[in-house]
Design a protein around this motif. Structure first.
Motif, PDB file in Angstrom:
ATOM      1  N   LEU A  97       4.898   2.507  26.947  1.00 39.68           N
ATOM      2  CA  LEU A  97       4.977   1.176  26.352  1.00 39.68           C
ATOM      3  C   LEU A  97       3.601   0.700  25.912  1.00 39.68           C
ATOM      4  CD1 LEU A  97       7.399  -0.632  28.794  1.00 39.68           C
ATOM      5  CD2 LEU A  97       7.853  -0.066  26.420  1.00 39.68           C
ATOM      6  N   PRO A  98       3.434   0.340  24.636  1.00 40.61           N
ATOM      7  CA  PRO A  98       2.165  -0.248  24.219  1.00 40.61           C
ATOM      8  C   PRO A  98       1.971  -1.638  24.823  1.00 40.61           C
ATOM      9  CG  PRO A  98       3.403   0.590  22.335  1.00 40.61           C
ATOM     10  CD  PRO A  98       4.324   0.566  23.504  1.00 40.61           C
ATOM     11  N   ALA A  99       0.766  -2.140  24.679  1.00 39.69           N
ATOM     12  CA  ALA A  99       0.474  -3.487  25.136  1.00 39.69           C
ATOM     13  C   ALA A  99       1.215  -4.520  24.288  1.00 39.69           C
ATOM     14  CB  ALA A  99      -1.037  -3.736  25.047  1.00 39.69           C
ATOM     15  N   ARG A 100       1.282  -5.722  24.792  1.00 41.52           N
ATOM     16  CA  ARG A 100       1.828  -6.895  24.100  1.00 41.52           C
ATOM     17  C   ARG A 100       3.316  -6.782  23.795  1.00 41.52           C
ATOM     18  NH1 ARG A 100      -3.061  -9.281  20.239  1.00 41.52           N
ATOM     19  NH2 ARG A 100      -4.649  -9.232  21.884  1.00 41.52           N
ATOM     20  N   PHE A 101       4.028  -5.892  24.498  1.00 44.54           N
ATOM     21  CA  PHE A 101       5.456  -5.751  24.255  1.00 44.54           C
ATOM     22  C   PHE A 101       6.239  -6.972  24.713  1.00 44.54           C
ATOM     23  CE2 PHE A 101       7.717  -1.669  23.141  1.00 44.54           C
ATOM     24  CZ  PHE A 101       6.752  -1.286  22.249  1.00 44.54           C
ATOM     25  N   TYR A 102       5.733  -7.688  25.711  1.00 40.27           N
ATOM     26  CA  TYR A 102       6.519  -8.783  26.283  1.00 40.27           C
ATOM     27  C   TYR A 102       5.873 -10.146  26.058  1.00 40.27           C
ATOM     28  CZ  TYR A 102       9.233  -5.006  28.150  1.00 40.27           C
ATOM     29  OH  TYR A 102      10.014  -3.871  28.258  1.00 40.27           O
ATOM     30  N   TRP A 103       5.121 -10.261  24.973  1.00 36.85           N
ATOM     31  CA  TRP A 103       4.672 -11.581  24.557  1.00 36.85           C
ATOM     32  C   TRP A 103       5.869 -12.411  24.096  1.00 36.85           C
ATOM     33  CZ3 TRP A 103      -0.550 -12.026  21.548  1.00 36.85           C
ATOM     34  CH2 TRP A 103      -1.580 -11.485  22.329  1.00 36.85           C
ATOM     35  N   LYS A 104       5.782 -13.727  24.294  1.00 38.24           N
ATOM     36  CA  LYS A 104       6.892 -14.617  23.960  1.00 38.24           C
ATOM     37  C   LYS A 104       6.770 -15.113  22.516  1.00 38.24           C
ATOM     38  CE  LYS A 104       8.154 -14.182  28.164  1.00 38.24           C
ATOM     39  NZ  LYS A 104       7.013 -13.310  28.544  1.00 38.24           N
ATOM     40  N   HIS A 142      -5.575 -10.467  12.443  1.00 37.45           N
ATOM     41  CA  HIS A 142      -4.516  -9.512  12.139  1.00 37.45           C
ATOM     42  C   HIS A 142      -4.657  -8.173  12.864  1.00 37.45           C
ATOM     43  CE1 HIS A 142      -3.216 -12.193   8.952  1.00 37.45           C
ATOM     44  NE2 HIS A 142      -4.455 -12.215   8.481  1.00 37.45           N
ATOM     45  N   LEU A 143      -5.792  -7.923  13.503  1.00 34.77           N
ATOM     46  CA  LEU A 143      -6.053  -6.625  14.130  1.00 34.77           C
ATOM     47  C   LEU A 143      -6.388  -6.820  15.600  1.00 34.77           C
ATOM     48  CD1 LEU A 143      -6.540  -3.523  13.740  1.00 34.77           C
ATOM     49  CD2 LEU A 143      -8.953  -4.112  13.304  1.00 34.77           C
ATOM     50  N   TRP A 144      -5.757  -6.028  16.460  1.00 35.29           N
ATOM     51  CA  TRP A 144      -6.041  -6.079  17.889  1.00 35.29           C
ATOM     52  C   TRP A 144      -6.033  -4.667  18.469  1.00 35.29           C
ATOM     53  CZ3 TRP A 144      -2.364  -4.134  21.265  1.00 35.29           C
ATOM     54  CH2 TRP A 144      -1.059  -3.997  20.765  1.00 35.29           C
ATOM     55  N   GLY A 145      -6.597  -4.526  19.647  1.00 39.41           N
ATOM     56  CA  GLY A 145      -6.627  -3.241  20.310  1.00 39.41           C
ATOM     57  C   GLY A 145      -6.485  -3.396  21.807  1.00 39.41           C
ATOM     58  N   SER A 146      -6.232  -2.281  22.495  1.00 39.88           N
ATOM     59  CA  SER A 146      -6.120  -2.327  23.946  1.00 39.88           C
ATOM     60  C   SER A 146      -6.507  -0.994  24.557  1.00 39.88           C
ATOM     61  CB  SER A 146      -4.699  -2.710  24.375  1.00 39.88           C
ATOM     62  OG  SER A 146      -3.800  -1.643  24.177  1.00 39.88           O
ATOM     63  N   VAL A 147      -6.949  -1.065  25.806  1.00 41.79           N
ATOM     64  CA  VAL A 147      -7.142   0.105  26.658  1.00 41.79           C
ATOM     65  C   VAL A 147      -5.977   0.131  27.631  1.00 41.79           C
ATOM     66  CG1 VAL A 147      -8.648   1.237  28.326  1.00 41.79           C
ATOM     67  CG2 VAL A 147      -9.646  -0.050  26.424  1.00 41.79           C
ATOM     68  N   ASP A 148      -5.308   1.288  27.741  1.00 38.69           N
ATOM     69  CA  ASP A 148      -4.050   1.375  28.473  1.00 38.69           C
ATOM     70  C   ASP A 148      -4.155   2.363  29.633  1.00 38.69           C
ATOM     71  OD1 ASP A 148      -2.963  -0.156  26.266  1.00 38.69           O
ATOM     72  OD2 ASP A 148      -2.868   1.733  25.158  1.00 38.69           O
ATOM     73  N   GLY A 149      -3.456   2.056  30.705  1.00 44.19           N
ATOM     74  CA  GLY A 149      -3.389   2.962  31.842  1.00 44.19           C
ATOM     75  C   GLY A 149      -1.979   3.016  32.407  1.00 44.19           C
ATOM     76  N   THR A 150      -1.606   4.170  32.983  1.00 47.62           N
ATOM     77  CA  THR A 150      -0.281   4.358  33.582  1.00 47.62           C
ATOM     78  C   THR A 150      -0.417   5.149  34.868  1.00 47.62           C
ATOM     79  OG1 THR A 150       0.817   4.385  31.415  1.00 47.62           O
ATOM     80  CG2 THR A 150       2.044   5.288  33.248  1.00 47.62           C
ATOM     81  N   TRP A 151       0.411   4.779  35.864  1.00 47.49           N
ATOM     82  CA  TRP A 151       0.456   5.530  37.121  1.00 47.49           C
ATOM     83  C   TRP A 151       1.913   5.759  37.485  1.00 47.49           C
ATOM     84  CZ3 TRP A 151       0.870   3.213  42.489  1.00 47.49           C
ATOM     85  CH2 TRP A 151       0.805   4.217  43.469  1.00 47.49           C
ATOM     86  N   THR A 182       1.824  -0.548  14.780  1.00 47.11           N
ATOM     87  CA  THR A 182       1.127  -0.227  16.021  1.00 47.11           C
ATOM     88  C   THR A 182       0.934   1.280  16.117  1.00 47.11           C
ATOM     89  OG1 THR A 182       2.123  -2.124  17.160  1.00 47.11           O
ATOM     90  CG2 THR A 182       1.160  -0.428  18.529  1.00 47.11           C
ATOM     91  N   VAL A 183      -0.270   1.713  16.471  1.00 46.70           N
ATOM     92  CA  VAL A 183      -0.582   3.126  16.655  1.00 46.70           C
ATOM     93  C   VAL A 183      -1.209   3.292  18.036  1.00 46.70           C
ATOM     94  CG1 VAL A 183      -1.901   5.098  15.811  1.00 46.70           C
ATOM     95  CG2 VAL A 183      -0.973   3.443  14.176  1.00 46.70           C
ATOM     96  N   SER A 184      -0.717   4.265  18.805  1.00 40.35           N
ATOM     97  CA  SER A 184      -1.277   4.459  20.143  1.00 40.35           C
ATOM     98  C   SER A 184      -1.265   5.934  20.526  1.00 40.35           C
ATOM     99  CB  SER A 184      -0.487   3.648  21.188  1.00 40.35           C
ATOM    100  OG  SER A 184       0.841   4.098  21.273  1.00 40.35           O
ATOM    101  N   TYR A 185      -2.172   6.267  21.438  1.00 40.38           N
ATOM    102  CA  TYR A 185      -2.237   7.622  21.994  1.00 40.38           C
ATOM    103  C   TYR A 185      -2.459   7.503  23.494  1.00 40.38           C
ATOM    104  CZ  TYR A 185      -3.715  12.315  23.181  1.00 40.38           C
ATOM    105  OH  TYR A 185      -3.817  13.546  23.770  1.00 40.38           O
ATOM    106  N   PHE A 191       1.617  10.636  21.084  1.00 41.97           N
ATOM    107  CA  PHE A 191       1.112   9.889  19.921  1.00 41.97           C
ATOM    108  C   PHE A 191       2.276   9.101  19.353  1.00 41.97           C
ATOM    109  CE2 PHE A 191       0.305   9.468  15.346  1.00 41.97           C
ATOM    110  CZ  PHE A 191      -0.907   8.803  15.390  1.00 41.97           C
ATOM    111  N   MET A 192       2.097   7.796  19.191  1.00 44.75           N
ATOM    112  CA  MET A 192       3.192   6.924  18.782  1.00 44.75           C
ATOM    113  C   MET A 192       2.785   6.019  17.623  1.00 44.75           C
ATOM    114  SD  MET A 192       5.455   4.213  21.012  1.00 44.75           S
ATOM    115  CE  MET A 192       4.063   3.125  21.321  1.00 44.75           C
TER     116      MET A 192
END
Length: 332
Positions: free
Chosen positions: A36-43, A246-255, A291-294, A311-312
């Motif tokens: 799941l990328p970031a910001r998926f559950y913003w209202k 219009h442009l944002w980014g994130s650092v993502d982690g999963t466990w 949205t582009v993520s790796y 890669f998504m």
């Protein structure tokens, strides 16, 4: 006349700001699988709609269509997943809520081993549809109109998330690699958004967490055997930042932790694996977002460690009748 013109311009700019805030939420739909990328559950505004198209290229030693991520030490699997769906945002008991349906599809191929038997196979078709429901438990009330959207700030927000997968996808009981999973499964989670600093488009920063527990029914016909899987705990974390409006980014982690799978009561390995990733998001126009993520696992040196890279790319079209009407004000 000048006063009226000024008020029209001021009103138009308010609509533009509201549209930006709306797009920041509605262009983040749910996804049926574990990445799941970031910001998926913003209202966003109640009454908003979103249609996603999500495409993923995944490789590793597990079936990416199965969120249990059961590891086969000598497996080498490649898959392409595509997901389409529809999400609707609405108020429930004055809380922001969302319901969605997602249909996965794609292809998978590779080599794997089950109970000492090697398989070299491929499959394609439709996967198990996902039904999702999310409701805010703690945070601002639902956004019912444009003034609500303009005043909205998430602060510290906690939701309840329920996913339910229906096992009607493509499945061949003679194959170890399948698109559908031939069992009921789902997840229960609590998306958390922590606003850091100002909530102005172009300056927003958030720290986000998604702890979930996956549960799995039994597959009574897994290449002629029975597969049982213990619950799997998964934690996603994201530090996000606006670069421009219009442009944002994130650092993502999963466990991942747990999820031991047994074949005919012969136990497998429990997961204790982590992954890191990066995401970039861009608002193309008033309705369309990209949205582009790796993401890749990082502690995957041992044969029994989970090894997966993903890669998504996602395109999401969102709309709301109030925002569509705002365009008339901008043109005046």
């Amino acid at each position: 006349m000048k006063i009226k013109k000024y008020h029209r311009k001021k009103g138009a700019w308010l609509w533009v700001i509201a549209a930006t805030l709306f797009l920041a939420g509605t262009l983040c739909p749910p996804q049926s699988h574990a990445q799941l990328p970031a910001r998926f559950y913003w209202k966003t505004l109640s009454g908003a709609n979103a249609v996603p198209l999500i495409v993923e290229s995944v490789s590793g030693n597990t079936n990416p269509f199965d969120p249990a991520h059961s590891v086969s030490a000598d497996a080498d699997i490649d898959a392409t997943l595509a997901m389409m769906g529809y999400a609707k945002f609405f108020p429930l008991f004055d809380r922001a809520s969302m319901a969605a349906i997602i249909l996965p599809m794609g292809r998978i191929s590779g080599d794997t081993t089950v109970a000492g038997v090697a398989f070299s196979q491929s499959a394609q078709g439709f996967g198990d549809p996902t039904l999702e429901f999310v409701i805010n438990l703690f945070g601002p009330p639902a956004q019912m109109n444009i003034p609500d959207a303009l005043r909205y700030e998430p602060g510290f927000s906690v939701d309840l998330l329920v996913d339910f997968m229906v096992p009607i996808g493509e499945y061949d009981d003679d194959q170890a690699l399948n698109i559908g999973q031939n069992r009921w499964y789902g997840r229960l989670g609590m998306p958390i958004i922590w606003q850091l600093g100002s909530w102005v488009p172009g300056r927003r920063t958030t720290l986000e967490f998604l702890p979930v527990v996956w549960w799995f029914g039994d597959n009574d016909d897994y290449v002629g055997q029975t597969m049982e899987t213990d619950p799997l705990f998964q934690l996603d974390a994201h530090l996000t930042r606006d670069f421009t409006e219009h442009l944002w980014g994130s650092v993502d982690g999963t466990w991942y932790s747990g999820g031991e799978s047994s074949i005919n009561d012969i136990p497998g390995e429990k997961l204790n694996d982590a992954g890191l990733g990066l995401t970039l998001g861009y608002q193309i126009n008033d309705n369309l977002s990209l949205t582009v993520s790796y993401k890749s696992t990082i502690n995957d040196d041992a044969p029994d460690d989970l090894r997966m890279d993903n890669f998504m790319v996602s395109f999401v079209y969102g709309w709301h009748k109030l925002i569509e009407g705002s365009r008339r004000l901008k043109d005046e």
